[in-house]
Design an enzyme around this catalytic site. Sequence first.
Site, short mmCIF file in Angstrom:
data_model
loop_
_atom_site.label_atom_id
_atom_site.label_comp_id
_atom_site.label_asym_id
_atom_site.label_seq_id
_atom_site.Cartn_x
_atom_site.Cartn_y
_atom_site.Cartn_z
N GLU A 283 0.89 -0.98 0.44
CA GLU A 283 0.03 -0.40 0.11
C GLU A 283 1.22 1.76 0.26
O GLU A 283 1.42 1.00 0.77
CB GLU A 283 -1.17 0.53 0.95
N ASN B 76 -5.65 -3.64 6.84
CA ASN B 76 -5.40 -3.34 8.39
C ASN B 76 -7.20 -3.09 8.65
O ASN B 76 -7.54 -2.96 9.97
CB ASN B 76 -4.06 -2.72 9.15
#
Length: 311
Positions: free
Chosen positions: A172, A210
């Site tokens: 990311e 997450n």
Amino acid sequence: ATRRHLSSSSTRMAVNNMTVFGGGLMGAGIAQVASQHGIKVTLCDLTDQALATSKTMIQKSLSRIANKKHPDSKDEQQAFISGVLDNVTFSTDPQASVKDVDLVVEAIVENIKVKKELFHMLDGECDAKTIFASNTSSLSISEIASATTPARRAKFGGLHFFNPVPQMKLVEVIRTEETSDETFQTLLDVCKRMQKRAVSCKDTPGFIVNRLLVPYMFEAVRMLEREDATAEDIDAAMKLGAGYPMGPFELLDFVGLDTAQHIMDGWRLKVESGEEKSLSSDLVAPSGLLSQKVKEGKLGRKSGEGFYKYN
Ligand code: CAA
Ligand code: NAD
């Protein structure tokens, strides 16, 4: 508009060398994969003992890859392993580690204060050209970058890898309001060079993965605390019923219970202070069972025991 129209020809910097701070689960993997793709790496940790562990982790992972790459030749396996390791310098000297470096990737403990202290110090040590990136799982990149000068903040972004780094194909890439186009493009190029698929996400708690994964793992612990089901059955259910490669407890042991707790504690502080409105307070409630295990040093695979025991 600038972001949308960012073309592949926009200016970017060639990253030929990188310094990774923290040689734990993540830092060792990042150093390994960068070196495998021809980037010269310095890996910096606090002690020689930590670095010896990093080296062992890299060696183990490389030998798995070498066995597959050269199944019939021990010599070629060895040459591959040494080739990658020769490209990595191990150091406990942070100042010397960042001399002339193009990119710093930070993968130390998930603690905002400690990360800010490191970047503040590095800002004073590094050349103006050096790009800074954090591998934080859950902290705000802008907040970490605020420990540096405005010029550096333009050269600051998030580069979030996944565990195990050699296996997981995603990174990311996070740009803040201050990250320059050149920095963003350079970070995307680094991912490409390391043969990872980059996705980008705004500087939000947990980014994409997450934000979804951590609440799921905590919900599994709450289920266990309520004695709704056993850890073994919850894991079997998510593997066989949802097709996940690991169940939530196996994954918690894999990620590190301390890291999972740091993530939740950081989010809870922000919710309690009113700074973060997009997370609900139920979602970030602490788990007694998880805290207890962390207190006992049961951190998961890396310490030999978490929800399960490892040899
Ligand atoms: N280095 C090199 N190769 C490795 C490796 C490593 N560290 N780990 C596994 N491999 C290789 C093996 O050699 C094997 O290769 P072949 O199939 O070619 O023989 C292959 O990968 C599969 O390994 P295994 O058979 O041992 O294990 P597996 O099939 O169960 O896969 C796994 C292992 C990839 C870890 C898989 O279980 C998985 O994807 N688990 C979930 C991991 C995950 O969700 N990670 C994200 C955690 S969250 C996070 O990282 C973000 C955060 O901020 C907390
Ligand atoms: P870890 O505990 O395995 O390793 C951290 C390492 O950093 C240790 O070796 C420690 O000695 C070292 N360290 C601490 N302070 C340092 C300093 N000032 N300078 C140099 N080294 C220092 O942790 P990890 O799992 O590798 O996590 C590192 C970072 O990556 C965290 O921000 C974490 O949230 C993030 N992350 C973790 C995972 C995961 O699955 N574990 C996945 C993605 C991102």
